[in-house]
Design a protein around this motif. Sequence first.
Motif, PDB file in Angstrom:
ATOM      1  N   TYR A 126      17.395  35.070  60.127  1.00 13.00           N
ATOM      2  CA  TYR A 126      17.368  36.668  60.224  1.00 13.00           C
ATOM      3  C   TYR A 126      18.364  37.581  59.099  1.00 13.00           C
ATOM      4  N   LEU A 132      12.890  38.850  66.719  1.00 10.51           N
ATOM      5  CA  LEU A 132      11.310  38.124  66.879  1.00 10.51           C
ATOM      6  C   LEU A 132      10.953  38.532  67.950  1.00 10.51           C
ATOM      7  N   HIS A 135       8.088  35.125  72.387  1.00 15.34           N
ATOM      8  CA  HIS A 135       7.118  34.342  72.345  1.00 15.34           C
ATOM      9  C   HIS A 135       7.347  32.972  73.505  1.00 15.34           C
ATOM     10  N   ASP A 137       7.427  28.594  73.344  1.00 12.36           N
ATOM     11  CA  ASP A 137       7.920  27.645  72.841  1.00 12.36           C
ATOM     12  C   ASP A 137       7.130  26.633  73.529  1.00 12.36           C
ATOM     13  N   ILE A 147      15.432  22.563  74.667  1.00 12.18           N
ATOM     14  CA  ILE A 147      15.538  22.604  72.921  1.00 12.18           C
ATOM     15  C   ILE A 147      16.950  23.259  73.428  1.00 12.18           C
ATOM     16  N   SER A 149      19.533  25.381  71.286  1.00 10.11           N
ATOM     17  CA  SER A 149      19.443  26.213  70.062  1.00 10.11           C
ATOM     18  C   SER A 149      20.879  26.587  69.774  1.00 10.11           C
ATOM     19  N   PHE A 158      19.365  38.240  72.666  1.00  3.76           N
ATOM     20  CA  PHE A 158      18.431  37.185  72.607  1.00  3.76           C
ATOM     21  C   PHE A 158      17.794  37.822  74.046  1.00  3.76           C
ATOM     22  N   TRP A 182      18.162  24.647  77.136  1.00  2.00           N
ATOM     23  CA  TRP A 182      16.859  24.855  77.949  1.00  2.00           C
ATOM     24  C   TRP A 182      15.588  23.943  78.438  1.00  2.00           C
ATOM     25  N   HIS A 191      10.717  34.848  75.274  1.00  2.00           N
ATOM     26  CA  HIS A 191      12.092  35.184  74.912  1.00  2.00           C
ATOM     27  C   HIS A 191      11.781  35.197  73.916  1.00  2.00           C
ATOM     28  N   ILE A 193      14.878  38.265  70.556  1.00  2.00           N
ATOM     29  CA  ILE A 193      15.777  38.416  69.554  1.00  2.00           C
ATOM     30  C   ILE A 193      15.383  39.796  69.471  1.00  2.00           C
ATOM     31  N   ARG A 208      22.045  36.074  60.156  1.00  2.00           N
ATOM     32  CA  ARG A 208      21.940  35.358  61.110  1.00  2.00           C
ATOM     33  C   ARG A 208      21.303  34.030  61.351  1.00  2.00           C
ATOM     34  N   ASN A 210      19.757  30.803  62.873  1.00  2.00           N
ATOM     35  CA  ASN A 210      20.007  30.081  64.692  1.00  2.00           C
ATOM     36  C   ASN A 210      18.712  28.931  64.031  1.00  2.00           C
TER      37      ASN A 210
HETATM   38  C1  MD6 Z   1      16.788  32.433  67.974  1.00  3.36           C
HETATM   39  N1  MD6 Z   1      15.411  31.288  69.066  1.00  3.36           N
HETATM   40  O1  MD6 Z   1      17.714  32.256  68.772  1.00  3.36           O
HETATM   41  C2  MD6 Z   1      15.034  31.626  68.461  1.00  3.36           C
HETATM   42  N2  MD6 Z   1      12.583  28.839  70.995  1.00  3.36           N
HETATM   43  O2  MD6 Z   1      16.149  32.650  66.959  1.00  3.36           O
HETATM   44  C3  MD6 Z   1      14.030  31.231  69.879  1.00  3.36           C
HETATM   45  O3  MD6 Z   1      12.752  31.090  69.488  1.00  3.36           O
HETATM   46  C4  MD6 Z   1      14.613  29.318  70.745  1.00  3.36           C
HETATM   47  O4  MD6 Z   1      16.530  30.388  70.777  1.00  3.36           O
HETATM   48  C5  MD6 Z   1      12.689  28.203  72.496  1.00  3.36           C
HETATM   49  C6  MD6 Z   1      14.338  27.672  72.768  1.00  3.36           C
HETATM   50  C7  MD6 Z   1      15.500  28.081  72.217  1.00  3.36           C
HETATM   51  C8  MD6 Z   1      15.664  29.581  71.275  1.00  3.36           C
END
Ligand code: MD6
Length: 217
Positions: A126, A132, A135, A137, A147, A149, A158, A182, A191, A193, A208, A210
């Motif tokens: 980013y 973001l 959406h 996942d 997942i 992160s 977030f 999560w 979720h 950003i 940033r 991620n």
């Molecule tokens: C972000 N993260 O943190 C975008 N998806 O830049 C996500 O879209 C995300 O952090 C699924 C699980 C954890 C996440």
Amino acid sequence: MQTELALFDSPQRREPQWVGQQTVLLPGFALERVEQLLPALRRVVHAAPFRNMTTPGGRTIAVRVTNCGELGWVSDLRGYRYSPLDPLSGQPWPPLPPVFLELAREAASQAGFADFTADACLVNSYLPGNRLTLHQDRNERDFSQPIVSVSLGLPATFLFGGHARADRTQKIGLQHGDVMVWGGEDRLRFHGILPLKDGVHPLLGARRINFTLRKAG
Ligand code: MD6
Ligand code: FE
């Protein structure tokens, strides 16, 4: 004096914070591995550069992405999916660095998910202003797998929503070194950003990064 300096320099992990029934924020969890994570990340990006992908609707995704692992997340006019090959090179994605796998397994176990073995890692980059949108996942095969992160560089906000796009969202601040895990009943929550604020991070500059570790296949 020495202890003070050591304290000042040493990365600080803080108490886990449960932000959902099966979602936990582990503040600073990645800090003690940052010196291994950054060179590993550099090798991944050298082999598979960050790029802008296109949504199935034909829009450019502002956040630039790449992948490592057996499978990588891709988006183009044909849809969202996981692919074993990098469409830019036609070659397999670079392998998942062991330090990523270890971090993911340890973080997942803190959240109650034992023996998590990631086979895919989506890396997002980013710049200030990039966001973001909300959406879910849902391109992975097995939603019982969590997942993990990892956030590096500039801080971000977030947005953590519910199971419907219109559900209200809570804001969670993500700082350099924070890890979020999560899964379970939270796995399909919406979720996103918020637009990244201007700033310069001492290690990563004005951006940033991620990366999310997944069991996709
Ligand atoms: C972000 N993260 O943190 C975008 N998806 O830049 C996500 O879209 C995300 O952090 C699924 C699980 C954890 C996440
Ligand atoms: Fe996501």
